[in-house]
Design an enzyme around this catalytic site. Structure first.
Site, mmCIF file in Angstrom:
data_model
loop_
_atom_site.group_PDB
_atom_site.id
_atom_site.type_symbol
_atom_site.label_atom_id
_atom_site.label_comp_id
_atom_site.label_asym_id
_atom_site.label_seq_id
_atom_site.Cartn_x
_atom_site.Cartn_y
_atom_site.Cartn_z
ATOM 1 N N SER A 119 -26.985 1.782 28.105
ATOM 2 C CA SER A 119 -27.409 1.212 26.611
ATOM 3 C C SER A 119 -26.858 -0.169 26.295
ATOM 4 O O SER A 119 -25.726 -0.088 26.296
ATOM 5 C CB SER A 119 -27.161 2.352 25.625
ATOM 6 O OG SER A 119 -27.658 1.909 24.395
ATOM 7 N N HIS A 153 -26.157 -8.929 19.949
ATOM 8 C CA HIS A 153 -26.395 -9.697 18.789
ATOM 9 C C HIS A 153 -25.774 -11.211 18.906
ATOM 10 O O HIS A 153 -24.620 -11.065 19.259
ATOM 11 C CB HIS A 153 -25.794 -9.268 17.605
ATOM 12 C CG HIS A 153 -26.508 -7.809 17.260
ATOM 13 N ND1 HIS A 153 -27.630 -7.758 16.650
ATOM 14 C CD2 HIS A 153 -25.694 -6.655 17.374
ATOM 15 C CE1 HIS A 153 -27.908 -6.349 16.376
ATOM 16 N NE2 HIS A 153 -26.837 -5.530 16.949
ATOM 17 N N HIS A 178 -32.319 -5.647 23.370
ATOM 18 C CA HIS A 178 -31.845 -4.308 23.626
ATOM 19 C C HIS A 178 -32.392 -3.832 25.030
ATOM 20 O O HIS A 178 -33.431 -4.269 25.557
ATOM 21 C CB HIS A 178 -32.686 -3.512 22.623
ATOM 22 C CG HIS A 178 -32.806 -1.933 23.079
ATOM 23 N ND1 HIS A 178 -34.025 -1.175 23.008
ATOM 24 C CD2 HIS A 178 -31.623 -1.187 23.034
ATOM 25 C CE1 HIS A 178 -33.661 -0.245 23.348
ATOM 26 N NE2 HIS A 178 -32.379 0.130 23.311
ATOM 27 N N ASN A 218 -32.218 -0.278 27.543
ATOM 28 C CA ASN A 218 -31.659 1.093 27.759
ATOM 29 C C ASN A 218 -32.341 1.952 28.746
ATOM 30 O O ASN A 218 -33.579 1.942 28.922
ATOM 31 C CB ASN A 218 -31.893 1.865 26.449
ATOM 32 C CG ASN A 218 -31.683 3.418 26.537
ATOM 33 O OD1 ASN A 218 -32.640 4.084 26.361
ATOM 34 N ND2 ASN A 218 -30.535 3.982 26.999
ATOM 35 N N THR A 219 -31.777 2.336 29.951
ATOM 36 C CA THR A 219 -32.393 3.355 30.857
ATOM 37 C C THR A 219 -31.568 4.547 31.028
ATOM 38 O O THR A 219 -30.292 4.436 31.108
ATOM 39 C CB THR A 219 -32.587 2.453 32.354
ATOM 40 O OG1 THR A 219 -31.249 1.974 32.688
ATOM 41 C CG2 THR A 219 -33.529 1.611 32.116
ATOM 42 N N ARG A 220 -32.254 5.494 31.213
ATOM 43 C CA ARG A 220 -31.413 6.762 31.320
ATOM 44 C C ARG A 220 -32.143 7.925 32.174
ATOM 45 O O ARG A 220 -33.404 7.939 32.240
ATOM 46 C CB ARG A 220 -31.361 7.359 29.986
ATOM 47 C CG ARG A 220 -32.254 7.503 29.134
ATOM 48 C CD ARG A 220 -32.502 7.949 27.978
ATOM 49 N NE ARG A 220 -33.693 7.829 26.967
ATOM 50 C CZ ARG A 220 -34.284 7.011 26.513
ATOM 51 N NH1 ARG A 220 -33.780 5.694 26.434
ATOM 52 N NH2 ARG A 220 -35.635 7.162 25.953
ATOM 53 N N HIS A 238 -42.336 1.552 7.632
ATOM 54 C CA HIS A 238 -42.054 1.480 6.303
ATOM 55 C C HIS A 238 -42.059 -0.102 5.863
ATOM 56 O O HIS A 238 -42.034 -0.588 4.753
ATOM 57 C CB HIS A 238 -40.745 2.159 5.657
ATOM 58 C CG HIS A 238 -39.555 1.498 6.258
ATOM 59 N ND1 HIS A 238 -38.994 2.083 7.352
ATOM 60 C CD2 HIS A 238 -38.633 0.333 5.733
ATOM 61 C CE1 HIS A 238 -37.671 1.623 7.576
ATOM 62 N NE2 HIS A 238 -37.557 0.365 6.687
#
Lengths: 286, 286
Positions: A108, A112, A122, A124-126, A186
């Protein structure tokens, strides 16, 4: 899962974990190379992490660079028994849980950037395993605070190439999934300019799914590094910095309120410093 | 709920809403008074807010003061039909929901201070009504980034006085509730130094519960303002500021991951700017 197939995972788990480690090493070396080229000598701080219930990982964070204000690369290989909340969430996803034991490994990454013209990113692999099922998930998405359509197009083109090599509909499906997954309800807006996201990938051909996940990982540096090199010379103003800090507030909001990996990590007792490594070094809210 | 009792709420709802408005006006005036005394002329920005499904409120935010770096005071009076998630949460709390319509009014306040020696603070009281039940909730808790035991003792003594006037066990119960509610599981620590928290308060005597909620509101300024006056002259260092920004990161984490009011607000379609007014102006994560 038949016994012979269950046995196959004795080999697959370490292969997947070794791949994530290899990818982590490549990325860490490349990022330190970007810093070096920019005349900075900062390096990653590397810390082993522990998960109370079993397993752990390696947290690598580079702070205060000329390129990266803060970038974290987490490697994890964890196992144990899922809590009630995680089980309920997976059952709701239609996943056969078996006895509740699990194993998971992944990488992951959240970057910044120092220069507000360089996009945050960003990846991420899993791989996730339970006695009843095994699947891959992940993706990569670009989070510029100042958007450049050419950068967005380049990033997507690299992700598309990784997808197209495996199935004609992957890019379209996984781009749409990223658009919906990285949407902030939101705020009524996307977190960034998207990329790809996939989860619960279990086509029945584990080798093919693993190969796809490797290709997504391999696509990351060619998708991201050229954008950094392109935007790094751009001068930035106080107003650009303000825009960046406000955008980071949005990023923190998304991760703490919605992100699946963050929720899983916090609820399953992983080292909070590693789970929250994704949070920005500084953020603002008006 | 019997019809006569249901009718009683035609009077109780506006009484409660008027009280929250009165309390808001008192606090806003007192905070502007603190700024004035400190030689600053900044004032609250006041903005009406809207909730898509019905109702709205008044968001008052003061930024960049000599005393308050950012303080928000939200007033809300909303109504409509609860979403599935909110209904499930309330049913889990043993609340009889009726047809899913609801009415709620309350005041919510979060102050992030300019001087790291002045404690941040949170206060919220509210009345919630459904056709099947009505209750009060709220409390106040202190969130210093640099802790002074004398300040903690003073704050708690004022909350205890408000409680003791109503029931001998309120302070003990509601202090314990705050300790458990404002705990951050993934960090294994409390958000601040506590105070009181209560919810689902419906003793069967609405007038008594309303009077208690008013007394909690009345206790807020005497509990908090003297601490501000005491710590405002204290000089602070860059290290103090850093401690404050890291503590604010913790505060943002708590609000986005756990806070019940924030979750309800985001899920029920209230103005996100008002719901997230509690977030710090600047926060850091290491």
């Amino acid at each position: 899962m038949p016994e012979a197939l269950a046995d196959a995972f004795d080999d697959r788990k370490p292969r997947a974990a070794a791949w994530f480690r290899h990818l982590r090493d490549d990325i860490v070396a490349a990022f330190e190379g970007l810093e070096h080229t920019a005349g900075s000598s900062v390096r990653f701080d590397v810390t082993p992490t522990n998960r109370a219930d079993g397993g752990g990982g390696l947290m690598s964070v580079l702070r205060g660079g000329a390129v990266f204000e803060k970038v974290g690369v987490n490697l994890s290989e964890v196992h144990g028994t899922l809590g009630d909340k995680a089980r309920a969430a997976m059952t709701a996803h239609g996943i056969v849980m078996g006895d509740g034991t699990f194993w998971a490994s992944g990488i992951s990454l959240v970057a910044h950037m120092a220069n507000p013209h360089c996009p945050a990113v960003h990846m991420n692999t899993r791989m996730f395993w339970t006695p009843g099922a095994s699947w891959f998930g992940g993706g990569a998405d670009l989070n510029p605070c100042i958007e450049y359509p050419a950068d967005t197009a380049h990033f997507h083109s690299q992700m598309r190439m990784a997808c197209d090599a495996h199935a004609p509909d992957y890019y379209q499906r996984f781009k749409a999934w990223a658009d919906s997954y990285f949407f902030i309800p939101h705020r009524g807006r996307a977190r960034g300019v998207g990329g790809i996201f996939y989860d619960d990938l279990a086509t029945g051909d584990w080798e093919a799914d693993f190969a796809f996940t490797q290709d997504v990982g391999c696509a990351f540096l060619p998708a991201f590094a050229p954008l950094v090199q392109r935007r790094l010379p751009t001068a930035w103003t106080d107003a650009d910095r303000e825009t960046q800090l406000i955008h980071r507030g949005l990023y923190a909001e998304y991760n703490l309120v919605y992100d699946r990996g963050t929720k899983f990590g916090l609820e399953s007792g992983h080292d909070p410093a590693a789970v929250l490594m994704s949070l920005p070094p500084v953020a603002k809210w008006t």
